[in-house]
Design a protein around this motif. Structure first.
Motif, PDB file in Angstrom:
ATOM      1  N   MET A  66     -14.155  26.984  15.836  1.00  0.00           N
ATOM      2  CA  MET A  66     -12.974  27.825  16.016  1.00  0.00           C
ATOM      3  C   MET A  66     -12.975  28.447  17.410  1.00  0.00           C
ATOM      4  O   MET A  66     -11.942  28.473  18.100  1.00  0.00           O
ATOM      5  N   HIS A  67     -14.120  28.921  17.849  1.00  0.00           N
ATOM      6  CA  HIS A  67     -14.220  29.580  19.149  1.00  0.00           C
ATOM      7  C   HIS A  67     -13.838  28.634  20.283  1.00  0.00           C
ATOM      8  O   HIS A  67     -13.146  29.032  21.228  1.00  0.00           O
ATOM      9  N   TYR A  68     -14.246  27.369  20.175  1.00  0.00           N
ATOM     10  CA  TYR A  68     -13.979  26.414  21.251  1.00  0.00           C
ATOM     11  C   TYR A  68     -12.681  25.631  21.047  1.00  0.00           C
ATOM     12  O   TYR A  68     -12.327  24.802  21.889  1.00  0.00           O
ATOM     13  N   GLY A  69     -11.992  25.859  19.922  1.00  0.00           N
ATOM     14  CA  GLY A  69     -10.752  25.129  19.678  1.00  0.00           C
ATOM     15  C   GLY A  69     -10.976  23.666  19.367  1.00  0.00           C
ATOM     16  O   GLY A  69     -10.098  22.835  19.620  1.00  0.00           O
ATOM     17  N   MET A  70     -12.155  23.326  18.802  1.00  0.00           N
ATOM     18  CA  MET A  70     -12.478  21.931  18.526  1.00  0.00           C
ATOM     19  C   MET A  70     -11.923  21.490  17.172  1.00  0.00           C
ATOM     20  O   MET A  70     -11.952  22.238  16.194  1.00  0.00           O
ATOM     21  N   GLU A  71     -11.394  20.281  17.127  1.00  0.00           N
ATOM     22  CA  GLU A  71     -10.853  19.744  15.893  1.00  0.00           C
ATOM     23  C   GLU A  71     -11.976  19.295  14.964  1.00  0.00           C
ATOM     24  O   GLU A  71     -13.066  18.935  15.412  1.00  0.00           O
ATOM     25  N   VAL A  72     -11.684  19.302  13.669  1.00  0.00           N
ATOM     26  CA  VAL A  72     -12.648  18.933  12.632  1.00  0.00           C
ATOM     27  C   VAL A  72     -11.997  17.898  11.725  1.00  0.00           C
ATOM     28  O   VAL A  72     -10.843  18.047  11.312  1.00  0.00           O
ATOM     29  N   ARG A  73     -12.720  16.834  11.414  1.00  0.00           N
ATOM     30  CA  ARG A  73     -12.218  15.828  10.474  1.00  0.00           C
ATOM     31  C   ARG A  73     -12.285  16.385   9.050  1.00  0.00           C
ATOM     32  O   ARG A  73     -13.275  17.001   8.658  1.00  0.00           O
ATOM     33  N   VAL A  74     -11.237  16.115   8.259  1.00  0.00           N
ATOM     34  CA  VAL A  74     -11.191  16.586   6.879  1.00  0.00           C
ATOM     35  C   VAL A  74     -11.123  15.383   5.936  1.00  0.00           C
ATOM     36  O   VAL A  74     -10.234  14.531   6.068  1.00  0.00           O
ATOM     37  N   ILE A  75     -12.076  15.321   5.021  1.00  0.00           N
ATOM     38  CA  ILE A  75     -12.113  14.292   3.979  1.00  0.00           C
ATOM     39  C   ILE A  75     -11.979  14.995   2.643  1.00  0.00           C
ATOM     40  O   ILE A  75     -12.711  15.950   2.360  1.00  0.00           O
ATOM     41  N   ARG A  76     -11.057  14.549   1.822  1.00  0.00           N
ATOM     42  CA  ARG A  76     -10.850  15.185   0.515  1.00  0.00           C
ATOM     43  C   ARG A  76     -11.426  14.309  -0.593  1.00  0.00           C
ATOM     44  O   ARG A  76     -11.188  13.100  -0.625  1.00  0.00           O
ATOM     45  N   GLY A  77     -12.145  14.948  -1.487  1.00  0.00           N
ATOM     46  CA  GLY A  77     -12.631  14.276  -2.680  1.00  0.00           C
ATOM     47  C   GLY A  77     -11.707  14.582  -3.838  1.00  0.00           C
ATOM     48  O   GLY A  77     -11.485  15.744  -4.190  1.00  0.00           O
ATOM     49  N   LEU A  78     -11.139  13.539  -4.446  1.00  0.00           N
ATOM     50  CA  LEU A  78     -10.126  13.712  -5.485  1.00  0.00           C
ATOM     51  C   LEU A  78     -10.465  12.867  -6.706  1.00  0.00           C
ATOM     52  O   LEU A  78     -10.964  11.743  -6.584  1.00  0.00           O
ATOM     53  N   LYS A  79     -10.186  13.405  -7.878  1.00  0.00           N
ATOM     54  CA  LYS A  79     -10.254  12.592  -9.085  1.00  0.00           C
ATOM     55  C   LYS A  79      -9.039  11.679  -9.100  1.00  0.00           C
ATOM     56  O   LYS A  79      -7.920  12.106  -8.833  1.00  0.00           O
ATOM     57  N   TYR A  80      -9.277  10.411  -9.407  1.00  0.00           N
ATOM     58  CA  TYR A  80      -8.181   9.449  -9.336  1.00  0.00           C
ATOM     59  C   TYR A  80      -8.255   8.496 -10.520  1.00  0.00           C
ATOM     60  O   TYR A  80      -9.271   7.824 -10.734  1.00  0.00           O
ATOM     61  N   GLU A  81      -7.177   8.439 -11.268  1.00  0.00           N
ATOM     62  CA  GLU A  81      -7.112   7.578 -12.443  1.00  0.00           C
ATOM     63  C   GLU A  81      -7.150   6.109 -12.022  1.00  0.00           C
ATOM     64  O   GLU A  81      -6.441   5.680 -11.126  1.00  0.00           O
ATOM     65  N   GLY A  82      -8.006   5.358 -12.674  1.00  0.00           N
ATOM     66  CA  GLY A  82      -8.112   3.939 -12.382  1.00  0.00           C
ATOM     67  C   GLY A  82      -9.190   3.589 -11.384  1.00  0.00           C
ATOM     68  O   GLY A  82      -9.425   2.408 -11.116  1.00  0.00           O
ATOM     69  N   SER A  83      -9.878   4.571 -10.827  1.00  0.00           N
ATOM     70  CA  SER A  83     -10.955   4.297  -9.878  1.00  0.00           C
ATOM     71  C   SER A  83     -12.221   3.898 -10.623  1.00  0.00           C
ATOM     72  O   SER A  83     -12.439   4.293 -11.776  1.00  0.00           O
ATOM     73  N   VAL A  84     -13.074   3.116  -9.968  1.00  0.00           N
ATOM     74  CA  VAL A  84     -14.346   2.712 -10.572  1.00  0.00           C
ATOM     75  C   VAL A  84     -15.342   3.859 -10.551  1.00  0.00           C
ATOM     76  O   VAL A  84     -16.392   3.781 -11.180  1.00  0.00           O
ATOM     77  N   THR A  85     -15.041   4.921  -9.830  1.00  0.00           N
ATOM     78  CA  THR A  85     -15.891   6.099  -9.777  1.00  0.00           C
ATOM     79  C   THR A  85     -15.098   7.308 -10.271  1.00  0.00           C
ATOM     80  O   THR A  85     -13.878   7.251 -10.415  1.00  0.00           O
ATOM     81  N   THR A  86     -15.805   8.413 -10.542  1.00  0.00           N
ATOM     82  CA  THR A  86     -15.135   9.608 -11.029  1.00  0.00           C
ATOM     83  C   THR A  86     -14.304  10.281  -9.947  1.00  0.00           C
ATOM     84  O   THR A  86     -13.423  11.083 -10.242  1.00  0.00           O
ATOM     85  N   LYS A  87     -14.587   9.967  -8.699  1.00  0.00           N
ATOM     86  CA  LYS A  87     -13.926  10.630  -7.589  1.00  0.00           C
ATOM     87  C   LYS A  87     -13.802   9.660  -6.421  1.00  0.00           C
ATOM     88  O   LYS A  87     -14.672   8.821  -6.206  1.00  0.00           O
ATOM     89  N   VAL A  88     -12.714   9.759  -5.679  1.00  0.00           N
ATOM     90  CA  VAL A  88     -12.552   8.988  -4.452  1.00  0.00           C
ATOM     91  C   VAL A  88     -12.469   9.964  -3.288  1.00  0.00           C
ATOM     92  O   VAL A  88     -12.113  11.140  -3.461  1.00  0.00           O
ATOM     93  N   TYR A  89     -12.772   9.467  -2.101  1.00  0.00           N
ATOM     94  CA  TYR A  89     -12.742  10.293  -0.892  1.00  0.00           C
ATOM     95  C   TYR A  89     -11.731   9.689   0.073  1.00  0.00           C
ATOM     96  O   TYR A  89     -11.795   8.503   0.394  1.00  0.00           O
ATOM     97  N   VAL A  90     -10.790  10.501   0.507  1.00  0.00           N
ATOM     98  CA  VAL A  90      -9.719  10.022   1.373  1.00  0.00           C
ATOM     99  C   VAL A  90      -9.750  10.808   2.674  1.00  0.00           C
ATOM    100  O   VAL A  90      -9.871  12.041   2.676  1.00  0.00           O
ATOM    101  N   TYR A  91      -9.642  10.087   3.795  1.00  0.00           N
ATOM    102  CA  TYR A  91      -9.628  10.725   5.110  1.00  0.00           C
ATOM    103  C   TYR A  91      -8.224  11.204   5.413  1.00  0.00           C
ATOM    104  O   TYR A  91      -7.272  10.418   5.432  1.00  0.00           O
ATOM    105  N   ASP A  92      -8.090  12.518   5.673  1.00  0.00           N
ATOM    106  CA  ASP A  92      -6.775  13.132   5.861  1.00  0.00           C
ATOM    107  C   ASP A  92      -6.486  13.537   7.294  1.00  0.00           C
ATOM    108  O   ASP A  92      -5.453  14.161   7.562  1.00  0.00           O
ATOM    109  N   GLY A  93      -7.378  13.244   8.245  1.00  0.00           N
ATOM    110  CA  GLY A  93      -7.059  13.506   9.634  1.00  0.00           C
ATOM    111  C   GLY A  93      -7.769  14.720  10.206  1.00  0.00           C
ATOM    112  O   GLY A  93      -8.774  15.209   9.677  1.00  0.00           O
ATOM    113  N   LEU A  94      -7.236  15.236  11.316  1.00  0.00           N
ATOM    114  CA  LEU A  94      -7.877  16.297  12.093  1.00  0.00           C
ATOM    115  C   LEU A  94      -7.216  17.650  11.854  1.00  0.00           C
ATOM    116  O   LEU A  94      -5.989  17.760  11.788  1.00  0.00           O
TER     117      LEU A  94
END
Length: 643
Positions: free
Chosen positions: A297-325
């Motif tokens: 925050m102090h330097y104004g640097m961007e951070v990548r955000v990945i969200r973990g979501l429950k998704y019906e029909g996935s082979v796992t209980t949760k999927v991770y989707v990259y949502d940007g900066l």
């Protein structure tokens, strides 16, 4: 682990002079440090089997291609950044961020995504923080190919290892044994993880917003988020040139009760304070990842955000989707819902980026559940197949008045000439699901082509599925593509490609999509149809992308691609001028996410196999499908199918 930084049990006292970090973790994840290297290859393979993997791992040199000139040392920025002002969080992305110092002229640097050479398990991550900017279209394709190849290798290795475990202990045992972690461990030991020699800050070359990952270990393998459990990935202060830490990415997965996620705005709770049952039990401290986010925050640097979501029909209980900066715009200490002090960070998504993948996931779920009575605006029909498929096929056009797909009869299965079925079709005598030793397994070269979830283990010149003359039950794992379409697909109108196809479901790598159908023509008949200007597809022209799926030669140099069962050169054609299915609208691309796998199940004439389509990678909802038709782009544009 970095020198001076240790991950301790919270009940143990800290070591003198070391910073104690309690990671923001997820209950379902498992650390790779506790996983033993699995025995992937049998010690004494059967003789005369050319399809078995080799016994010795590869030690090929890394790819040191130096084709990128715009690298910036973020770790050097701290020497000059203290007087810099924080950037406006709503300001569009700018490659010339104020707190970045370029390399001196004349220095050359290798690609940050060059594959590292084989190393030991305990290799430390580099403290070199870089940013890649000003990539050309060709550069983006290069990076994408590296990411795609590595993820494809991981998926193939994980599926193979899971199947071996399930053969020993029964279906489902491979998942319980966490083959996602074991496959990642094996790749790390053999130096197949990306970005171990560099850490990428900001936009990540080769990863698109909306990309989906089924396992946290995938994020580690490519370097998008380097922590298998921790929610904050950062360069620790002990590795920084002036003792300042910096955060590069976070995973938002609902592990903390004080998180507030509104999409473009995110209130993120720092790490620490959780007990073994993942309940808040003590106050958080401004250290480790929390301090790194505050410094970002102090330097104004961007951070990548990945969200973990429950998704019906996935082979796992949760999927991770990259949502940007995102940028951290505020930080404060507050009393959480459990009564303990927590650090909170307000992050705002930077403008000018594509739509968030998590938003698209939710939109696709809404489309799948909407009633099939009155089409919403833009939809020409909610079932082009008119119930000829297992699931409806949508047609969408909000660009112009073209309704071309509605003008053709829908054909769910390929129509072969009667002579193709001459000679019958011998089947197996299995009572339960088939195995590698049954007659159908032997026809496949001594191995069933699919795992217990129906995923293709590796591509072959030809796959034999069980047919109507087999005595095995309908749920036999060797009956996959013959069951037809199960993925919800949508034909849509595009300004770039004309008509195309996108998925409404999440498609797993190696998963079956649909058959490419038409009316089979002999070579002579096809010539007549072509003279009349009719649309025909030549199966023999499709590029052999199947050789890439399941190829483990990166680790095992003696791996030999399957050559059996073999088929002769195909010289027949598919007439799609009057009758066609959804696959006929899939557009051409030299780097496709879908491949053609030849399959036989209802006859024995190897000159006329079915054209079955399988996913080469995880394909998120609303992403377009593409095939390599094996023809020049200018020739493909002449086809009337997609225009």
């Amino acid at each position: 682990m970095a020198p001076g930084v240790s991950l301790h049990d919270p009940n143990l006292p800290p070591e003198p002079g070391n910073l104690v970090i309690q990671v923001k973790s997820e209950p379902v994840e498992e650390s790779i440090s506790d996983i033993q290297t699995p025995d992937l290859i049998p010690s004494s393979p059967p003789a005369n089997d050319p399809n078995l993997l080799a016994l010795e791992p590869s030690h090929s040199p890394s790819d040191n291609s130096d084709i990128y000139s715009e690298f910036y040392h973020l770790s050097e920025m701290f020497r000059t950044a203290f007087s810099q002002q924080i950037q406006d969080p709503q300001q569009p992305l700018n490659s010339n961020t104020s707190a970045i110092v370029p390399y001196p002229d004349g220095e050359t640097q290798e690609s940050p995504l060059a594959v590292t050479p084989p190393t030991l398990r305990d290799q430390k991550r580099s403290n070199e923080l870089v940013r890649v900017t000003n990539l050309t279209t060709e550069d983006e394709r290069y990076f994408r190919a590296i990411i795609r190849r590595t993820r494809m290798f991981y998926d193939a290795l994980r599926l193979y290892m899971m199947l071996q475990e399930e053969k020993k202990s029964g279906p489902g045992s491979g998942r319980r044994a966490r083959m996602d972690v074991k496959a990642a461990t094996l790749m790390r030991i053999h130096g197949l993880w990306l970005n171990r020699d560099k850490r990428v800050a900001g936009s990540f070359p080769g990863v698109y917003i909306g990309d989906i990952f089924h396992f946290r270990m995938e994020l580690c393998i490519i370097g998008l988020h380097g922590q298998p459990q921790a929610g904050i990935d950062f360069l620790p202060s002990t590795q920084s040139c002036n003792g300042e830490s910096i955060a590069t990415s976070i995973v938002v997965s609902g592990g903390y009760e004080d998180d507030e996620d509104r999409g473009d705005t995110l209130i993120y709770t720092g790490h620490g304070g959780l007990d073994k049952l993942y309940r808040m039990s003590k106050h958080q401290k401004l250290e480790g990842g929390n301090l790194a986010l505050e410094r970002s925050m102090h330097y104004g640097m961007e951070v990548r955000v990945i969200r973990g979501l429950k998704y019906e029909g996935s082979v796992t209980t949760k999927v991770y989707v990259y949502d940007g900066l995102y940028r951290v715009v505020d930080c404060w200490f507050d009393v959480g819902k459990s009564g303990f002090g927590v650090y909170k960070f307000r992050l705002i998504r930077i403008e000018g980026q594509p739509e968030m993948g998590s938003t698209i996931l939710r939109y696709a779920q809404t489309l799948r559940k909407m009633p099939l009575q009155v089409p919403p605006a833009g939809y020409l029909t909610l079932d082009l197949s008119k119930k000829k498929e297992n699931v409806p096929v949508f047609v969408f056009n909000d660009i112009d008045s073209d309704n071309d797909p509605l003008n053709y009869d829908y054909l769910p299965r390929t129509i072969f000439p009667p002579f193709v079925y001459a000679g019958g079709n011998m089947g197996c005598n299995c009572v339960t699901s088939c195995n590698d030793e049954c007659s159908c397994g032997i026809k496949n070269g001594g191995e069933i082509a699919y795992d217990y979830n129906g995923f293709l283990l590796r591509g072959k010149p030809l796959v034999y599925e069980c047919g109507k003359n087999c005595t095995c039950p309908p749920d036999c794992r060797n009956r996959v593509s013959q069951k037809g379409l199960k993925i919800r697909l949508e034909i849509f109108r595009s300004m770039e490609t004309g008509w195309g196809v996108r998925t409404l479901d999440l498609i797993h790598a190696g998963g079956f999509i649909c058959e490419y159908v038409g009316i089979v023509l002999t070579k002579e008949q096809a010539q007549v149809f072509t003279m009349n200007g009719d649309s025909v597809i030549y199966p023999g022209q499709f590029t052999d992308k199947w050789v890439e799926w399941g190829d483990l030669s990166q680790m095992y140099p003696q791996y030999v691609k399957p050559t059996y069962p073999s088929i002769p050169p195909l010289d027949y054609a598919l007439d799609v001028s009057e009758m066609r299915n959804v696959a006929c609208y899939i557009c051409h691309c030299p780097t496709p996410n879908v491949m053609v796998q030849f399959v036989m199940y209802d006859h024995n004439n190897v000159m006329f196999p079915h054209l079955m389509l399988f996913a080469m990678e995880n394909i998120p909802p609303m992403r377009e499908l593409c095939l390599d038709y094996g023809v020049p782009d200018d020739y493909y544009r002449k086809l009337a199918i997609c225009m």
